[in-house]
Design an enzyme around this catalytic site. Structure first.
Site, PDB file in Angstrom:
ATOM      1  N   CYS A 198       1.880  -1.355   0.068  1.00 43.95           N
ATOM      2  CA  CYS A 198       0.021  -0.043   0.329  1.00 43.95           C
ATOM      3  C   CYS A 198       1.052   1.266   0.015  1.00 43.95           C
ATOM      4  O   CYS A 198       0.800   1.720  -0.915  1.00 43.95           O
ATOM      5  CB  CYS A 198      -1.074   0.240   1.067  1.00 43.95           C
ATOM      6  SG  CYS A 198      -1.661   1.321   0.892  1.00 43.95           S
TER       7      CYS A 198
ATOM      8  N   HIS B 208      -3.670  -5.637   0.883  1.00 43.82           N
ATOM      9  CA  HIS B 208      -3.405  -5.661   2.362  1.00 43.82           C
ATOM     10  C   HIS B 208      -2.260  -7.230   2.845  1.00 43.82           C
ATOM     11  O   HIS B 208      -3.248  -8.113   3.829  1.00 43.82           O
ATOM     12  CB  HIS B 208      -3.423  -4.985   3.520  1.00 43.82           C
ATOM     13  CG  HIS B 208      -3.170  -3.849   3.274  1.00 43.82           C
ATOM     14  ND1 HIS B 208      -2.504  -3.454   4.085  1.00 43.82           N
ATOM     15  CD2 HIS B 208      -4.462  -3.050   2.874  1.00 43.82           C
ATOM     16  CE1 HIS B 208      -2.503  -1.367   3.846  1.00 43.82           C
ATOM     17  NE2 HIS B 208      -3.655  -1.285   2.740  1.00 43.82           N
TER      18      HIS B 208
ATOM     19  N   GLU C  23      -1.104  -8.670   4.888  1.00 40.28           N
ATOM     20  CA  GLU C  23      -0.572  -8.417   6.399  1.00 40.28           C
ATOM     21  C   GLU C  23      -1.756  -8.870   7.108  1.00 40.28           C
ATOM     22  O   GLU C  23      -1.995  -9.168   8.360  1.00 40.28           O
ATOM     23  CB  GLU C  23       0.145  -7.666   6.896  1.00 40.28           C
ATOM     24  CG  GLU C  23      -0.616  -6.347   7.174  1.00 40.28           C
ATOM     25  CD  GLU C  23      -0.175  -4.778   5.474  1.00 40.28           C
ATOM     26  OE1 GLU C  23      -0.535  -5.822   5.078  1.00 40.28           O
ATOM     27  OE2 GLU C  23      -1.097  -4.182   6.146  1.00 40.28           O
TER      28      GLU C  23
END
Lengths: 228, 87
Positions: free
Chosen positions: A86, A196, A198
């Site tokens: 990002c 994302h 994560e």
């Protein structure tokens, strides 16, 4: 020996702790403050999401001058794996470590939703363990995620397998050129993506597909360690 | 005035205009354009929204470099140093 991840923390980063938690599922991880210059204990660098230095000029434009980013540029030049997520993707593009740029979303809105990604290339350190054509379910949340590069450059990137991830057909959330969600450098050790991974490391929150990117980098390094 | 061994530079005022490159979709410009008819402005097309940076510098010769490195991203934006005058 466990793989050691370093997650860069700028003033204004906001996803660094999730990134550390994701990395800790496949290795060891620590935060790297933006003023640090020493990455000698780090095997993999993550440049996380957020709003580095407030993104007051252009997303990622100011963070590229951070001392830690000079260290990341050297680390990348030596072949170290670097993943920009990002805002981290925006920073790596602004720093010239990745081709292209991220523009404000076509509809000017902040998008926050789960999207399907299609693996377009396994030629990066973070997708080496995946299979071309397979789908990953990962969330996006951004305002400036419209991937742009001039047409000729897009052709070159596609021909060289540097487009690593695409939004699944019909799911492009931001108007990115050719549905591009993630790209890599020519060598394959540096990769950036707007979604994302994560935030997708546990079935409890909808998907654990994102974890595979971190696991891929760790597996690659374990193989290197084993032969060293 | 006694010489201090270096030239004294008057700061120079500069104005840098930054705009999205031709051919790149500018959704902000489009949004402005779409709002105009409702306000009674007709016949206005091709609205592009950019940035204006004003600054003072003692070394105007480095302005181009400053624009390339930070103020603009040359891949997506054109810049123009439009005014140079003594402050």
């Amino acid at each position: 020996m466990p793989v050691r991840f370093g997650v860069i923390q700028f003033p204004g980063s906001c996803d660094e702790r999730d990134a550390v938690a994701a990395c800790e599922r496949v290795g060891e991880a620590r935060l790297v403050w933006h003023e640090e210059r020493d990455l000698s204990d780090i095997d993999v660098v993550i440049v996380p999401g957020g709003f580095s230095y407030g993104d007051y000029l252009r997303a990622g434009a100011i963070a590229r001058f951070a001392p830690a980013m000079e260290a990341v540029a050297r680390f990348a030049a030596e072949g170290g794996p670097v993943l920009g997520i990002c805002n981290g993707f925006q920073v790596l593009c602004e720093a010239g470590l990745l081709p292209g740029a991220l523009l404000p979303n076509e509809n000017l809105r902040f998008v926050c939703r789960q999207v399907d990604l299609v693996v377009a290339s396994t030629g990066s350190a973070f997708t080496a363990e995946l299979t071309e054509g397979e789908r990953l379910s990962v969330p996006v949340k951004h305002m400036s995620g419209r991937y742009y590069a001039p047409g000729e450059l897009l052709d070159e990137l596609e021909a060289a397998g540097q487009v690593v991830l695409r939004y699944a057909p019909g799911q492009n959330p931001n108007g990115s050129a050719r549905d591009i969600a993630g790209v890599r450098n020519a060598a394959g050790n540096v990769m950036g993506l707007m979604p994302h991974p994560e935030h997708a490391v546990d079935e409890l929150t909808g998907s654990a597909d994102g974890l595979r990117l971190f696991a891929s980098a760790a597996a690659g390094l374990r193989a290197v360690h084993a032969t060293a | 005035m006694p010489s201090r061994g270096r030239r004294y530079f008057c700061p120079v005022k500069a104005r840098v205009l930054i705009r999205p490159k031709e051919g790149i979709l500018d959704p902000q410009g489009k949004a402005v354009e779409r709002a105009l008819p409702a306000l009674g402005f007709s016949g206005i097309n091709h609205v592009r929204v950019g940035r204006l940076v004003e600054l003072e510098t003692e070394d105007p010769s480095r302005l181009g470099e400053l624009c390339e490195k930070l103020l603009a991203n040359p891949l997506i934006e054109d810049y123009e140093i439009v005014e140079l005058q003594e402050a």
